[in-house]
Write a protein that holds these residues in place. Structure first.
Motif, PDB file in Angstrom:
ATOM      1  N   LEU A 124       0.832  -1.213   0.000  1.00 31.03           N
ATOM      2  CA  LEU A 124       0.000   0.000   0.000  1.00 31.03           C
ATOM      3  C   LEU A 124       0.864   1.260   0.000  1.00 31.03           C
ATOM      4  CD1 LEU A 124      -2.348  -1.205   2.888  1.00 31.03           C
ATOM      5  CD2 LEU A 124      -2.844  -1.350   0.443  1.00 31.03           C
ATOM      6  N   ASP A 125       0.209   2.396  -0.187  1.00 28.55           N
ATOM      7  CA  ASP A 125       0.842   3.716  -0.074  1.00 28.55           C
ATOM      8  C   ASP A 125       2.117   3.817  -0.921  1.00 28.55           C
ATOM      9  OD1 ASP A 125      -1.014   3.313   2.088  1.00 28.55           O
ATOM     10  OD2 ASP A 125      -0.329   5.236   2.851  1.00 28.55           O
ATOM     11  N   GLU A 126       1.972   3.659  -2.199  1.00 30.75           N
ATOM     12  CA  GLU A 126       3.089   3.714  -3.161  1.00 30.75           C
ATOM     13  C   GLU A 126       4.230   2.784  -2.763  1.00 30.75           C
ATOM     14  OE1 GLU A 126       2.470   7.400  -2.054  1.00 30.75           O
ATOM     15  OE2 GLU A 126       0.686   7.034  -3.273  1.00 30.75           O
ATOM     16  N   GLY A 127       3.869   1.639  -2.204  1.00 27.96           N
ATOM     17  CA  GLY A 127       4.878   0.639  -1.895  1.00 27.96           C
ATOM     18  C   GLY A 127       5.601   0.833  -0.576  1.00 27.96           C
ATOM     19  N   LYS A 128       5.160   1.810   0.231  1.00 29.34           N
ATOM     20  CA  LYS A 128       5.856   2.050   1.505  1.00 29.34           C
ATOM     21  C   LYS A 128       5.406   1.111   2.620  1.00 29.34           C
ATOM     22  CE  LYS A 128       6.374   7.111   1.247  1.00 29.34           C
ATOM     23  NZ  LYS A 128       5.279   7.374   0.366  1.00 29.34           N
ATOM     24  N   ILE A 129       4.163   0.620   2.496  1.00 30.55           N
ATOM     25  CA  ILE A 129       3.608  -0.223   3.562  1.00 30.55           C
ATOM     26  C   ILE A 129       3.291  -1.612   3.009  1.00 30.55           C
ATOM     27  CG2 ILE A 129       1.726  -0.489   5.241  1.00 30.55           C
ATOM     28  CD1 ILE A 129       1.253   2.504   5.131  1.00 30.55           C
ATOM     29  N   ALA A 130       3.704  -2.631   3.772  1.00 33.76           N
ATOM     30  CA  ALA A 130       3.313  -4.007   3.434  1.00 33.76           C
ATOM     31  C   ALA A 130       2.482  -4.549   4.584  1.00 33.76           C
ATOM     32  CB  ALA A 130       4.540  -4.876   3.222  1.00 33.76           C
ATOM     33  N   VAL A 131       1.395  -5.230   4.262  1.00 31.05           N
ATOM     34  CA  VAL A 131       0.556  -5.831   5.301  1.00 31.05           C
ATOM     35  C   VAL A 131       0.490  -7.338   5.083  1.00 31.05           C
ATOM     36  CG1 VAL A 131      -1.694  -5.840   6.443  1.00 31.05           C
ATOM     37  CG2 VAL A 131      -0.866  -3.735   5.348  1.00 31.05           C
ATOM     38  N   LEU A 132       0.854  -8.060   6.133  1.00 29.00           N
ATOM     39  CA  LEU A 132       0.744  -9.525   6.110  1.00 29.00           C
ATOM     40  C   LEU A 132      -0.368  -9.936   7.053  1.00 29.00           C
ATOM     41  CD1 LEU A 132       4.462 -10.663   6.579  1.00 29.00           C
ATOM     42  CD2 LEU A 132       3.263 -10.199   4.457  1.00 29.00           C
ATOM     43  N   VAL A 133      -1.066 -10.988   6.694  1.00 27.44           N
ATOM     44  CA  VAL A 133      -2.139 -11.479   7.558  1.00 27.44           C
ATOM     45  C   VAL A 133      -1.930 -12.963   7.826  1.00 27.44           C
ATOM     46  CG1 VAL A 133      -4.621 -11.783   7.796  1.00 27.44           C
ATOM     47  CG2 VAL A 133      -3.733  -9.802   6.559  1.00 27.44           C
ATOM     48  N   LEU A 134      -2.058 -13.303   9.091  1.00 27.07           N
ATOM     49  CA  LEU A 134      -2.004 -14.705   9.502  1.00 27.07           C
ATOM     50  C   LEU A 134      -3.325 -15.040  10.165  1.00 27.07           C
ATOM     51  CD1 LEU A 134       1.512 -14.855  11.119  1.00 27.07           C
ATOM     52  CD2 LEU A 134       0.657 -16.582   9.579  1.00 27.07           C
ATOM     53  N   THR A 135      -4.209 -15.637   9.428  1.00 26.32           N
ATOM     54  CA  THR A 135      -5.496 -16.000  10.025  1.00 26.32           C
ATOM     55  C   THR A 135      -5.304 -17.233  10.915  1.00 26.32           C
ATOM     56  OG1 THR A 135      -6.018 -17.481   8.213  1.00 26.32           O
ATOM     57  CG2 THR A 135      -6.718 -15.194   7.967  1.00 26.32           C
ATOM     58  N   ALA A 136      -6.291 -17.467  11.758  1.00 26.68           N
ATOM     59  CA  ALA A 136      -6.243 -18.649  12.635  1.00 26.68           C
ATOM     60  C   ALA A 136      -6.103 -19.910  11.781  1.00 26.68           C
ATOM     61  CB  ALA A 136      -7.495 -18.701  13.493  1.00 26.68           C
ATOM     62  N   GLU A 137      -6.820 -19.928  10.662  1.00 23.76           N
ATOM     63  CA  GLU A 137      -6.793 -21.092   9.783  1.00 23.76           C
ATOM     64  C   GLU A 137      -5.380 -21.358   9.242  1.00 23.76           C
ATOM     65  OE1 GLU A 137      -9.072 -20.545   6.223  1.00 23.76           O
ATOM     66  OE2 GLU A 137      -8.264 -22.445   5.459  1.00 23.76           O
ATOM     67  N   MET A 138      -4.680 -20.270   8.886  1.00 31.02           N
ATOM     68  CA  MET A 138      -3.324 -20.442   8.351  1.00 31.02           C
ATOM     69  C   MET A 138      -2.347 -20.978   9.396  1.00 31.02           C
ATOM     70  SD  MET A 138      -3.218 -16.853   6.312  1.00 31.02           S
ATOM     71  CE  MET A 138      -1.621 -16.902   5.513  1.00 31.02           C
ATOM     72  N   GLN A 139      -2.675 -20.760  10.672  1.00 32.30           N
ATOM     73  CA  GLN A 139      -1.759 -21.177  11.738  1.00 32.30           C
ATOM     74  C   GLN A 139      -2.025 -22.594  12.218  1.00 32.30           C
ATOM     75  OE1 GLN A 139      -1.395 -17.998  14.852  1.00 32.30           O
ATOM     76  NE2 GLN A 139      -2.749 -16.866  13.481  1.00 32.30           N
ATOM     77  N   GLU A 140      -3.110 -23.179  11.720  1.00 27.75           N
ATOM     78  CA  GLU A 140      -3.499 -24.518  12.176  1.00 27.75           C
ATOM     79  C   GLU A 140      -2.380 -25.530  11.965  1.00 27.75           C
ATOM     80  OE1 GLU A 140      -7.240 -25.981  10.529  1.00 27.75           O
ATOM     81  OE2 GLU A 140      -8.231 -24.263  11.500  1.00 27.75           O
ATOM     82  N   GLY A 141      -2.091 -26.284  13.014  1.00 33.69           N
ATOM     83  CA  GLY A 141      -1.095 -27.345  12.914  1.00 33.69           C
ATOM     84  C   GLY A 141       0.344 -26.870  12.924  1.00 33.69           C
ATOM     85  N   LEU A 142       0.560 -25.555  13.057  1.00 36.71           N
ATOM     86  CA  LEU A 142       1.922 -25.038  13.080  1.00 36.71           C
ATOM     87  C   LEU A 142       2.398 -24.859  14.519  1.00 36.71           C
ATOM     88  CD1 LEU A 142       1.695 -22.367  10.253  1.00 36.71           C
ATOM     89  CD2 LEU A 142       2.631 -24.668  10.121  1.00 36.71           C
ATOM     90  N   THR A 143       3.710 -25.008  14.718  1.00 35.34           N
ATOM     91  CA  THR A 143       4.286 -24.827  16.051  1.00 35.34           C
ATOM     92  C   THR A 143       4.790 -23.386  16.163  1.00 35.34           C
ATOM     93  OG1 THR A 143       6.495 -25.367  15.286  1.00 35.34           O
ATOM     94  CG2 THR A 143       5.115 -27.224  15.992  1.00 35.34           C
ATOM     95  N   PRO A 144       5.088 -22.932  17.391  1.00 36.98           N
ATOM     96  CA  PRO A 144       5.673 -21.587  17.540  1.00 36.98           C
ATOM     97  C   PRO A 144       6.953 -21.442  16.703  1.00 36.98           C
ATOM     98  CG  PRO A 144       5.033 -22.459  19.684  1.00 36.98           C
ATOM     99  CD  PRO A 144       4.836 -23.578  18.698  1.00 36.98           C
ATOM    100  N   ASP A 145       7.714 -22.546  16.568  1.00 35.71           N
ATOM    101  CA  ASP A 145       8.928 -22.523  15.730  1.00 35.71           C
ATOM    102  C   ASP A 145       8.603 -22.116  14.302  1.00 35.71           C
ATOM    103  OD1 ASP A 145       9.796 -23.965  17.938  1.00 35.71           O
ATOM    104  OD2 ASP A 145      11.293 -25.027  16.741  1.00 35.71           O
ATOM    105  N   ASP A 146       7.500 -22.681  13.784  1.00 35.75           N
ATOM    106  CA  ASP A 146       7.133 -22.424  12.397  1.00 35.75           C
ATOM    107  C   ASP A 146       6.735 -20.963  12.195  1.00 35.75           C
ATOM    108  OD1 ASP A 146       7.475 -25.117  11.752  1.00 35.75           O
ATOM    109  OD2 ASP A 146       5.410 -25.605  12.316  1.00 35.75           O
TER     110      ASP A 146
END
Ligand SMILES: [Mn+2]
Length: 313
Positions: free
Chosen positions: A210-232
């Motif tokens: 966003l904002d002419e490439g100055k801002i990046a937004v990442l999203v980690l939904t609960a679904e994306m975290q399923e089965g992953l460990t804190p290490d991951d």
């Protein structure tokens, strides 16, 4: 009397310590706690370590051989903890009893009776290194592995701008204790589970620029975290800042329904801690976080508004 001398006197005069780390422990938290614990035990003291979250498996070389004895703790210490809030589930039991805090966060709220806070230190492990030296404990290979790990991880393998000449001098002294720095760095920086790589793929797929490439937004939904460990999951937010031109990377991680952890990573001249402090959080100038208890769309617009306000300064 200097702060460090006061802390060493206190540690020498007392016994039965419990050393607390912050939740979602990183290499600096684990390294600081276990280095100090090993040093106190070398002095003949009783000391254990505790964290509200399980320690990632890849840190086991630091914790091996330091099983908790679960004695009656008389004195509570914290390392790398800017605010008792970060103790999570351990806050209720120990939050009001913290006698000594050893830290490097400028945002430390000085909650302990005795605080040793050095914002110029790249890692809490740099401060712990000085404490252990002043205690007169000989730094053995295991203590050196713990301290090196904390310094390497908090400096992104000696490449973040918090890395100073003092950082390298301490690391050099630690390498002289016979540690395998290359192997520690390989475990910390060059090894990923397949689940982690696959998560990165999915996170990048959804990344917003966003904002002419100055801002990046990442999203980690609960679904994306399923089965992953804190290490991951650890350090996934660093991905946002790798995009050329991005000066603020935001990661919104869903902790539960309507509750998000926002992590903000920035480049000069944007102050991440200023952004997060406005929203009840805190951290460092280049890495900070806050919690947003609201639905996703609102969390996204709230953190973006705070970022844009800081960007427009
Ligand atoms: Mn730290």
């Amino acid at each position: 009397m200097t702060k460090i001398k006061q802390i060493c006197d206190y540690l020498n005069q007392n016994d039965n310590y419990l050393i607390l780390m912050h939740g979602s422990p990183d290499g600096d938290a684990v390294g600081s706690a276990y280095a100090l614990c090993r040093a106190l035990r070398a002095l003949g003291k009783k000391a254990d370590c505790a964290c509200c979250d399980p320690l990632p498996r890849r840190y086991s070389y630091m914790t091996d051989g330091v099983e908790n004895t679960n004695h009656n703790y008389e004195h509570i210490l914290t390392v790398d903890v800017a605010d008792p809030k970060l103790l999570g589930g351990l806050r209720k039991e120990y939050g009001d009893r913290i006698e000594v805090a050893i830290d490097h966060h400028a945002s430390n709220i000085e909650y302990a009776e005795l605080s040793l806070v050095r914002p110029e230190a790249a890692a809490a492990c740099e401060v712990i290194y000085d404490v252990i030296c002043d205690l007169g404990v000989a730094i053995d290979k295991k203590i050196a592995e713990c301290l090196f790990t904390g310094i390497a991880t908090d400096t992104g393998c000696f490449k973040f701008s918090n890395t100073t000449a003092a950082t390298h001098r301490i690391a050099a002294n630690l390498i002289e204790k016979g540690i395998d720095a290359g192997e520690i760095n390989r475990i910390m920086f060059d090894t990923k589970s397949f689940a982690r790589l696959d998560l990165e793929r999915r996170v990048i797929e959804k990344m917003e620029i966003l904002d002419e490439g100055k801002i990046a937004v990442l999203v980690l939904t609960a679904e994306m975290q399923e089965g992953l460990t804190p290490d991951d999951l650890e350090g996934i937010n660093a991905l946002s800042r790798q995009v050329e031109g991005v000066i603020v990377g935001i990661t919104l991680r869903e902790k539960e329904a309507n509750r998000f952890k926002a992590s903000v990573r920035t480049y000069d001249p944007v102050d991440a801690s200023m952004i997060c402090r406005k929203l009840g959080g805190g951290g460092h100038i280049r890495a900070a976080g806050c919690e947003l208890k609201m639905p996703f769309d609102e969390a996204r617009s709230t953190i973006l508004a705070a970022v844009r306000e800081e960007l427009s300064k």
